[in-house]
Each structure stands twice: as C-alpha cells, then as structure tokens.
Design a protein around this motif. Structure first.
Motif, short mmCIF file in Angstrom:
data_model
loop_
_atom_site.label_atom_id
_atom_site.label_comp_id
_atom_site.label_asym_id
_atom_site.label_seq_id
_atom_site.Cartn_x
_atom_site.Cartn_y
_atom_site.Cartn_z
N ASN A 117 -20.18 -29.49 22.44
CA ASN A 117 -20.12 -30.42 23.59
C ASN A 117 -18.71 -30.87 23.72
OD1 ASN A 117 -22.25 -30.42 24.93
ND2 ASN A 117 -23.25 -32.21 23.91
N VAL A 118 -17.92 -31.26 22.79
CA VAL A 118 -16.65 -31.79 22.93
C VAL A 118 -15.64 -30.80 23.57
CG1 VAL A 118 -14.56 -32.73 21.77
CG2 VAL A 118 -16.65 -33.46 21.12
N TRP A 119 -15.67 -29.54 22.71
CA TRP A 119 -14.66 -28.69 23.33
C TRP A 119 -15.35 -27.80 24.66
CZ3 TRP A 119 -9.57 -27.72 21.79
CH2 TRP A 119 -9.34 -28.50 20.76
N GLY A 120 -16.46 -27.98 24.79
CA GLY A 120 -17.05 -27.16 26.06
C GLY A 120 -17.20 -28.06 27.06
N PRO A 121 -18.32 -28.45 27.64
CA PRO A 121 -18.45 -29.17 28.78
C PRO A 121 -17.50 -30.53 29.03
CG PRO A 121 -20.51 -29.23 27.49
CD PRO A 121 -19.40 -28.17 26.67
N ILE A 122 -17.24 -31.26 27.88
CA ILE A 122 -16.45 -32.41 28.03
C ILE A 122 -15.16 -32.14 28.28
CG2 ILE A 122 -15.71 -34.46 26.79
CD1 ILE A 122 -18.40 -34.67 25.11
N TRP A 123 -14.27 -31.33 27.53
CA TRP A 123 -12.94 -31.17 27.73
C TRP A 123 -12.77 -30.27 29.05
CZ3 TRP A 123 -8.80 -32.95 27.77
CH2 TRP A 123 -7.56 -32.22 27.81
N ARG A 124 -13.69 -29.29 29.22
CA ARG A 124 -13.39 -28.50 30.51
C ARG A 124 -13.38 -29.41 31.32
NH1 ARG A 124 -16.71 -24.78 28.95
NH2 ARG A 124 -18.58 -25.71 29.84
N ASN A 125 -14.28 -30.26 31.67
CA ASN A 125 -14.52 -31.19 32.68
C ASN A 125 -13.52 -32.35 32.86
OD1 ASN A 125 -17.05 -30.11 34.58
ND2 ASN A 125 -17.78 -30.07 32.57
N GLN A 126 -13.20 -32.73 31.79
CA GLN A 126 -12.27 -33.99 31.76
C GLN A 126 -10.91 -33.42 32.21
OE1 GLN A 126 -12.33 -37.03 31.66
NE2 GLN A 126 -14.33 -37.52 30.75
N LYS A 127 -10.52 -32.16 31.95
CA LYS A 127 -9.08 -31.56 32.68
C LYS A 127 -9.30 -31.79 33.87
CE LYS A 127 -9.45 -27.69 30.16
NZ LYS A 127 -9.00 -26.55 29.63
N LYS A 128 -10.22 -31.57 34.77
CA LYS A 128 -10.32 -31.66 36.37
C LYS A 128 -10.33 -32.93 36.60
CE LYS A 128 -13.32 -27.51 36.84
NZ LYS A 128 -14.66 -26.90 36.90
N VAL A 129 -11.11 -33.86 36.05
CA VAL A 129 -11.16 -35.31 36.19
C VAL A 129 -9.91 -36.33 36.11
CG1 VAL A 129 -12.09 -37.44 35.46
CG2 VAL A 129 -13.55 -35.52 35.62
N LEU A 130 -9.12 -35.57 35.10
CA LEU A 130 -7.72 -36.22 34.96
C LEU A 130 -6.57 -35.45 35.80
CD1 LEU A 130 -8.06 -36.63 30.81
CD2 LEU A 130 -8.20 -38.53 32.90
N GLY A 131 -7.02 -34.60 36.66
CA GLY A 131 -5.96 -33.79 37.08
C GLY A 131 -4.85 -32.76 36.24
N LEU A 132 -5.57 -32.33 35.27
CA LEU A 132 -4.62 -31.50 34.54
C LEU A 132 -4.78 -30.18 34.79
CD1 LEU A 132 -5.64 -33.11 30.92
CD2 LEU A 132 -3.55 -33.58 32.45
N VAL A 133 -6.06 -29.77 35.43
CA VAL A 133 -6.14 -28.45 36.30
C VAL A 133 -6.43 -28.68 37.68
CG1 VAL A 133 -6.83 -27.47 33.80
CG2 VAL A 133 -8.59 -28.37 35.37
#
Length: 174
Positions: A117-133
């Motif tokens: 969960n950490v390396w999948g949905p959490i990180w993948r989506n947090q990158k979008k939320v934080l504007g990193l992607v």
C-alpha cells in the motif's frame, strides 16, 4: 546459522524502522491530514502550502524507506532466526503445527500488504497530490481520496499487525 549479535542488531533495526514507519503512518492520519484540512479552511492563515511543499515530501520519503527497511529486516530475521522460517511464516505454519509461525506469519502478511500500500497506491497518488508529477485538478482530487483511503486502511491494519508481531514472541494475548 547467524550469530546472536547479528540477529539482535537486525531485530533492533526492524524495531527502529517499524517505529519510524508506524509513527509516520499515525502522524499522517492523526496530525497532518486534519492540519491540512484546518489550514485550507483558515482564509486568514498561511494555508497548507508549507506542509505540502516542505514537510510532506520529506515525511513521505522517511515513510516509504522505513516501510521497506522494516519489511526487509523482518524477512531477514525470519530467514535467520532458528525458531522461524520465511516460508513457514508466509504459509502460516500450515503443516508445521506451529502457533508461533502462524502468529508471526499473520503479522508478516499484514506488514506485506501495508508495504505494498505504501509503495503502490499511497506513493503513486501522493506524487500527484503534491505536484511531483503532472496531474489535472480532477486527477489530484481522485488521487487525494485514494491515498487517504489506502493510508486509513494501513492504519487499521497496523493494529492487528502489531498484535500478531508482539504475540509471536510474547505469547498469545487472546
């Protein structure tokens, strides 16, 4: 067989990384998410930008890597400690009639799900939320919800995971 010193150091690393991982999980769920909501509502305050720009990326890096170190050091311990086996734990001691393997295996499986969960949905989506992607506002809103739900899932899974991990060496409390 590994030396007792090596196992003790690995176990210490496992505990330290685990405390960091679960501590940050609780920080995100019980401190940062409510603080961001409050900062967003406060029209006279500085807003959530500082948290999102400076704190969240650093905390998420520590969160991801402590999760990985926790899992890897736990897997190593299961392979090296004479009373356990990695295979036995992940097959829940089936065929071995070993309650300790079943118990530590339940904790290991829950920890594995949490790591994914950490390396999948959490990180993948947090990158979008934080504007990193790059992401549209609609994609960010969806990503925020998915990351939130995955993080809350991990928070709920952490309770039985900690119970099983402790019970394997300290006896079943139930």
């Amino acid at each position: 067989m590994e030396s007792m010193t090596s196992l003790a150091l690995d176990r210490w690393l496992h505990f330290l990384a685990g405390i960091t991982w679960i501590g940050l999980l609780y920080y995100f769920n019980f401190v940062q998410v409510p603080a961001l909501a409050e900062a967003t509502k406060d029209k006279k305050g500085p807003g959530p930008a500082a948290i999102s720009k400076y704190i969240a990326p650093r905390a998420l890096a520590w969160f991801r890597w402590s999760a990985l170190v926790t899992w890897l050091s736990g897997a190593y311990y299961l392979m090296a400690a004479p009373q356990y086996s990695l295979h036995g734990a992940f097959t829940l001691g089936i065929g071995a009639n070993d309650v300790a393997l079943t118990t530590i295996g339940m904790g290991a499986w829950l920890g594995t799900i949490m790591l994914l969960n950490v390396w999948g949905p959490i990180w993948r989506n947090q990158k979008k939320v934080l504007g990193l992607v790059p992401a549209t506002e609609e994609q960010k809103a969806k990503a925020k919800r998915v990351a939130f739900l995955a993080s809350r899932t991990n928070t709920m899974l952490s309770i039985p995971m900690l119970l099983f991990m402790g019970a394997a060496t300290h006896g079943l409390p139930f």
